[in-house]
Design an enzyme around this catalytic site. Structure first.
Site, PDB file in Angstrom:
ATOM      1  N   GLU A  18       0.834  -1.200   0.000  1.00  0.00           N
ATOM      2  CA  GLU A  18       0.000   0.000   0.000  1.00  0.00           C
ATOM      3  C   GLU A  18       0.869   1.250   0.000  1.00  0.00           C
ATOM      4  O   GLU A  18       1.938   1.273   0.599  1.00  0.00           O
ATOM      5  CB  GLU A  18      -0.836   0.047   1.279  1.00  0.00           C
ATOM      6  CG  GLU A  18      -1.829  -1.063   1.382  1.00  0.00           C
ATOM      7  CD  GLU A  18      -2.582  -1.014   2.709  1.00  0.00           C
ATOM      8  OE1 GLU A  18      -2.662   0.051   3.337  1.00  0.00           O
ATOM      9  OE2 GLU A  18      -3.093  -2.081   3.097  1.00  0.00           O
TER      10      GLU A  18
ATOM     11  N   CYS B 195       3.240   8.542   1.171  1.00  0.00           N
ATOM     12  CA  CYS B 195       3.584   7.651   2.278  1.00  0.00           C
ATOM     13  C   CYS B 195       3.806   6.275   1.671  1.00  0.00           C
ATOM     14  O   CYS B 195       2.898   5.701   1.070  1.00  0.00           O
ATOM     15  CB  CYS B 195       2.438   7.621   3.284  1.00  0.00           C
ATOM     16  SG  CYS B 195       2.629   6.379   4.560  1.00  0.00           S
TER      17      CYS B 195
ATOM     18  N   CYS C 132       5.095  -7.099   8.018  1.00  0.00           N
ATOM     19  CA  CYS C 132       5.998  -6.542   9.030  1.00  0.00           C
ATOM     20  C   CYS C 132       6.114  -7.567  10.142  1.00  0.00           C
ATOM     21  O   CYS C 132       5.175  -8.301  10.425  1.00  0.00           O
ATOM     22  CB  CYS C 132       5.405  -5.241   9.580  1.00  0.00           C
ATOM     23  SG  CYS C 132       6.471  -4.389  10.768  1.00  0.00           S
TER      24      CYS C 132
ATOM     25  N   CYS D 115       3.377  -4.723  16.501  1.00  0.00           N
ATOM     26  CA  CYS D 115       2.668  -3.689  17.274  1.00  0.00           C
ATOM     27  C   CYS D 115       1.187  -4.058  17.358  1.00  0.00           C
ATOM     28  O   CYS D 115       0.568  -4.438  16.368  1.00  0.00           O
ATOM     29  CB  CYS D 115       2.838  -2.308  16.635  1.00  0.00           C
ATOM     30  SG  CYS D 115       4.558  -1.773  16.577  1.00  0.00           S
TER      31      CYS D 115
ATOM     32  N   CYS E  55      -1.671  -2.413  15.015  1.00  0.00           N
ATOM     33  CA  CYS E  55      -1.352  -2.196  13.608  1.00  0.00           C
ATOM     34  C   CYS E  55      -1.786  -3.369  12.736  1.00  0.00           C
ATOM     35  O   CYS E  55      -1.531  -4.528  13.065  1.00  0.00           O
ATOM     36  CB  CYS E  55       0.153  -1.968  13.466  1.00  0.00           C
ATOM     37  SG  CYS E  55       0.657  -1.680  11.768  1.00  0.00           S
TER      38      CYS E  55
ATOM     39  N   CYS F 178      -2.366   1.774   8.331  1.00  0.00           N
ATOM     40  CA  CYS F 178      -1.375   0.885   7.725  1.00  0.00           C
ATOM     41  C   CYS F 178      -1.898  -0.528   7.553  1.00  0.00           C
ATOM     42  O   CYS F 178      -2.305  -1.156   8.519  1.00  0.00           O
ATOM     43  CB  CYS F 178      -0.161   0.754   8.629  1.00  0.00           C
ATOM     44  SG  CYS F 178       0.701   2.260   8.861  1.00  0.00           S
TER      45      CYS F 178
HETATM   46  N1  SAH Z   1       7.337   0.634  11.268  1.00  0.00           N
HETATM   47  C1  SAH Z   1       7.431   2.059  11.268  1.00  0.00           C
HETATM   48  C2  SAH Z   1       6.662   2.720  10.147  1.00  0.00           C
HETATM   49  C3  SAH Z   1       5.303   2.209   9.762  1.00  0.00           C
HETATM   50  S1  SAH Z   1       3.949   2.516  10.835  1.00  0.00           S
HETATM   51  C4  SAH Z   1       7.037   2.623  12.592  1.00  0.00           C
HETATM   52  O1  SAH Z   1       6.693   1.864  13.488  1.00  0.00           O
HETATM   53  O2  SAH Z   1       7.152   3.827  12.794  1.00  0.00           O
HETATM   54  C5  SAH Z   1       3.609   4.232  10.717  1.00  0.00           C
HETATM   55  C6  SAH Z   1       2.963   4.804  11.965  1.00  0.00           C
HETATM   56  O3  SAH Z   1       1.593   4.432  12.067  1.00  0.00           O
HETATM   57  C7  SAH Z   1       3.614   4.313  13.257  1.00  0.00           C
HETATM   58  O4  SAH Z   1       3.723   5.371  14.154  1.00  0.00           O
HETATM   59  C8  SAH Z   1       2.610   3.288  13.727  1.00  0.00           C
HETATM   60  O5  SAH Z   1       2.773   3.019  15.086  1.00  0.00           O
HETATM   61  C9  SAH Z   1       1.316   3.948  13.363  1.00  0.00           C
HETATM   62  N2  SAH Z   1       0.141   3.094  13.314  1.00  0.00           N
HETATM   63  C10 SAH Z   1       0.041   1.828  12.856  1.00  0.00           C
HETATM   64  N3  SAH Z   1      -1.212   1.377  12.965  1.00  0.00           N
HETATM   65  C11 SAH Z   1      -1.933   2.393  13.498  1.00  0.00           C
HETATM   66  C12 SAH Z   1      -3.312   2.532  13.860  1.00  0.00           C
HETATM   67  N4  SAH Z   1      -4.164   1.542  13.696  1.00  0.00           N
HETATM   68  N5  SAH Z   1      -3.684   3.731  14.377  1.00  0.00           N
HETATM   69  C13 SAH Z   1      -2.796   4.735  14.550  1.00  0.00           C
HETATM   70  N6  SAH Z   1      -1.504   4.650  14.235  1.00  0.00           N
HETATM   71  C14 SAH Z   1      -1.070   3.488  13.718  1.00  0.00           C
END
Ligand code: SAH
Length: 345
Positions: free
Chosen positions: A94, A107, A114, A118, A121, A335
């Site tokens: 994406e 972006c 990944c 987290c 995510c 994401c």
């Molecule tokens: N792996 C990297 C970049 C990709 S995620 C990182 O962790 O920074 C990009 C951002 O979106 C990160 O800050 C991540 O924590 C956040 N993110 C992912 N899923 C999310 C969600 N459901 N709501 C809000 N932020 C989210």
């Protein structure tokens, strides 16, 4: 990949070496580089100032990486465009285009899936499939520019994947995307977002880039961060903050902290006060993002009051804060949501 040379992942110097090793003249590299990175042809046959013999040889020895636009969703609310691109091996990634007054921001993803895990995510739900090559990161931008007929001025590596878990390819991409022979995007307009892989944050500080490093912090104590982000088991929050300080000392670039507010989990006054203490005195900026709920988890957004209280508390402590405008909520903006929905079909 096929075992052939991924020609779009070679920088100009490497392309020169590659061509010279095959008995070609050095100046050909400049011509071919322009076809690849300025005119963005989709086949060697389109390189009209290159002989048919050389075209055929390149075709036999090289992969010409081109992404295919598989799906596009356009937000009715704010014009944000979310792309699903298919790679040569039919994996999908994406990318998102956000339009601001100051320019177009892309972006992009750095991995298929990944492995960081987290909890909030969607990109990580099915683990890591593979790293993206530099060519595949560049192509996300090239194909978006082609689609909108406008230039992209800002790049954020905040799509799916952890960029510092694909370090070499991401660094090569950063060189190529900011190179004057290619897109020539100012490094100051590029942001790399990481969940906090400390050794590679320190490595990145030594690369001589002028880019912005964003840290996905999302918690102000080691305990709470561990509950949201498994990577905290490997690199403790204090080490991450220490690496941020080093990054600033080495590069002079202000750090961005991303903090997704999860209702009842990390959004209390106590959380805000502890965060203020943690980053006090740092040249930094905090981006508050109401978490974007995904259906696989039961996290909810913080209420409007909690978000504003959190912001006020940080500001009272002299910290720069913005509340991120949520863009593309109506188009699976978080994401990995779009890819996941596609894979499930
Ligand atoms: N792996 C990297 C970049 C990709 S995620 C990182 O962790 O920074 C990009 C951002 O979106 C990160 O800050 C991540 O924590 C956040 N993110 C992912 N899923 C999310 C969600 N459901 N709501 C809000 N932020 C989210």
């Amino acid at each position: 990949m096929s075992g052939k040379t991924d020609i779009k992942s070679l920088d100009l110097k490497e392309l020169e070496e590659f061509l010279c090793a095959g008995g070609e003249k050095k100046f050909r590299a400049g011509q071919i580089y322009r076809w690849l990175h300025k005119k963005r042809v989709t086949s060697f046959a389109q390189m009209t100032d290159i002989s048919a013999d050389l075209q055929a040889k390149l075709d036999a020895e090289c992969d010409l990486t081109v992404l295919r636009k598989e799906h596009l969703q356009i937000s009715k609310a704010d014009g944000t465009r979310k792309y699903l691109f298919a790679l040569a091996d039919n994996n999908m990634v994406e990318s998102v285009l956000m339009r601001y007054k100051h320019g177009n921001s892309a972006c992009i993803s750095s991995q298929v899936g990944c492995r960081m895990g987290c909890r909030f995510c969607a990109s990580t739900l099915d683990g890591l499939v593979r790293n993206l090559a530099p060519s595949e990161m560049l192509e996300q931008i090239y194909r978006i520019e082609e689609d909108i007929g406008e230039r992209i001025s800002n790049v954020v590596i905040m799509g799916s994947g952890e960029p510092l878990d694909n370090y070499e390819n991401v660094v090569r991409f950063l060189h190529m995307v900011s190179d004057q022979n290619g897109l020539n995007i100012s490094q100051r307009n590029i942001t790399v977002s990481t969940c906090g892989i400390v050794p590679n944050m320190l490595r990145l500080a030594e690369e001589g880039f002028q880019l912005t490093l964003a840290i996905s912090l999302h918690a102000s104590s080691q305990e709470k961060r561990k509950a949201l982000m498994p990577v905290a088991n490997k690199y403790a929050i204090d080490e991450v903050i220490g690496a941020c300080r080093t990054y600033f000392e080495k590069t002079g670039r202000r750090i961005t902290f991303e903090y997704s507010l999860v209702g009842g989990v990390n959004d209390t006054g106590e959380d805000a006060a502890r965060l203020a203490g943690l980053i006090k005195g740092m040249n930094c900026h905090v981006n508050l993002i109401p978490v974007n709920p995904i259906k696989e988890r039961d996290y909810v957004q913080s209420g409007r009051d909690e978000v504003l209280n959190f912001k006020n508390k940080l500001e009272k402590n002299g910290i720069n804060v913005t509340i991120r405008r949520e863009m593309g909520r109506d188009i699976d903006g978080a994401c990995g949501q779009l890819r996941k929905r596609f894979l499930e079909r």
